[in-house]
Design an enzyme around this catalytic site. Structure first.
Site, short mmCIF file in Angstrom:
data_model
loop_
_atom_site.label_atom_id
_atom_site.label_comp_id
_atom_site.label_asym_id
_atom_site.label_seq_id
_atom_site.Cartn_x
_atom_site.Cartn_y
_atom_site.Cartn_z
CG HIS A 117 -7.77 -32.81 -27.46
ND1 HIS A 117 -6.80 -32.29 -26.64
CD2 HIS A 117 -8.10 -34.02 -26.96
CE1 HIS A 117 -6.55 -33.16 -25.68
NE2 HIS A 117 -7.32 -34.22 -25.85
CG ASP B 120 -13.74 -40.02 -26.82
OD1 ASP B 120 -13.69 -41.07 -26.17
OD2 ASP B 120 -13.42 -38.92 -26.36
#
Ligand code: COA
Length: 328
Positions: free
Chosen positions: A213, A264
């Site tokens: 991320h 996700d």
């Protein structure tokens, strides 16, 4: 609806919340020409279809060009309600099934599953999907929200802003990652082969979808909840193997690369276990994020300044002479 809580910076009062929910039901139907478009388009690319259909909505909205605060708030609610309808209507039509009108008594999550599958979800499934949608609803200045803000900051309309956002969301480094995750999980015969593939990919410096991320260096807090949902829904629907493989991959990527799962990773197995077709995973992200995008757009309009970064030119030397094309 005049000044409501989301426009006022406070939690809604009961009557305001009821009115908001009512309008999110009333605005569900999409214009006939958009349904006709969904009937005619190629079946294979729901994100392209969604991007085009959302953009089309503006053509049939009588207040599309009204840029007042109230009109923009109404368009925001229409977009939230109608994005869900576009996705389920398209999926029904591409599978040769009748479109289901929806049940006004159902909230957005339950109605989505109902109009997609034709079956009303039980409480656990509804809650799981509702939590997943809530977790995806907004997330600061992610790429798609930023794209929406950039478009809105030119004082372009809200439909154009969210169309920009959908374009940014579909990429595999952003919302498109959830589809890549499930394809990776399904391609593995068992946990051992899954881990072998992960090791090979990491040694070749190929990125593993669902990990890493730009902002988080610890676990993405959304992943904590989605991990639990993936396990719970997987157990109920006989897809526990996906959860087990995911868990093993997560541990291996953490051990070998120090990377954490992002939003996700576990949303992929959760959606699959809920019976949602794989190529709708990213459109579902858009269904949820529409609330965040539109809220950001309204905020941008409220205190607008054009977003226009400067470029720091680091290309070829700037002192090159211009040479006529015949002499190059
Ligand atoms: C989200 C993402 C784009 C963030 O990228 P970023 O902030 O630019 O991070 P970087 O690409 O600079 O990565 C830093 C390091 O971690 C590695 N890395 C990052 N994400 C990785 C992943 N998913 N798998 C393997 N390695 C990864 C990079 O290769 C790089 O390693 P290096 O220093 O040895 O070269 C990136 O983590 C990614 O591509 N993840 C996969 C796609 C995904 O799940 N997207 C959804 C995000 S919510």
């Amino acid at each position: 609806m005049k000044g409501t809580a989301s426009m006022c910076g406070r939690l809604p009062r009961r009557a305001e919340l009821d009115e908001l929910k009512k309008s999110l039901v009333e605005f569900r139907p999409i214009p006939g020409p958009v349904v006709d478009f969904l009937r005619l388009v190629p079946k294979g690319s729901p994100m392209d279809v969604l991007r085009t259909a959302v953009s089309m909505l503006s053509l049939y909205d009588p207040i599309a060009r009204d840029s007042s605060r109230e009109a923009n708030f109404e368009k925001a609610r229409k977009l939230m309600a109608q994005t869900a309808t576009i996705v389920t209507t398209f999926d029904r039509l591409r599978n040769g099934r009748e479109v289901i009108e929806g049940d006004p008594k159902l909230g957005l999550a339950a109605n989505f599953l109902y109009t997609l599958t034709g079956k009303k979800p039980d409480e656990v499934m509804e809650r799981a999907f509702d939590v997943a949608l809530t977790l995806h609803a907004d997330h600061e200045f992610n790429a798609s929200t930023f794209a929406a803000r950039v478009t809105a900051a030119t004082l372009s309309d809200i439909y154009s802003a969210v169309t920009s956002a959908i374009g940014a969301l579909r990429g595999p480094l952003h919302g498109g990652a959830n589809e890549d995750v499930i394809r990776m999980l399904l391609a593995a015969e068992d946990v051992d082969t899954a881990l072998q593939t992960i090791r090979e990919r990491l040694s070749l410096k190929v990125k593993i979808p669902g990990f890493g991320h730009r902002v988080y260096r610890t676990e993405d807090p959304r992943a904590t909840h989605l991990r639990a949902l993936s396990e719970e829904v997987g157990k109920r629907t006989g897809h526990e193997n996906l959860y087990r493989t995911s868990k093993a991959i997560e541990e291996t990527v953490k051990e070998l690369k120090g990377l954490n799962a992002n939003v996700d990773f576990y949303s992929a197995s959760t959606y699959y276990s809920l019976g949602i077709p794989i190529d709708l995973f990213t459109p579902i992200f858009a269904v949820s994020r529409m609330s965040g995008w539109t809220a950001h757009v309204l905020e941008q309009y409220r205190n607008n300044r054009l977003i226009r970064p400067r470029a720091d030119y680091i290309g070829k030397p700037v002192d090159q002479a211009w040479v006529p094309i015949e002499q190059r």
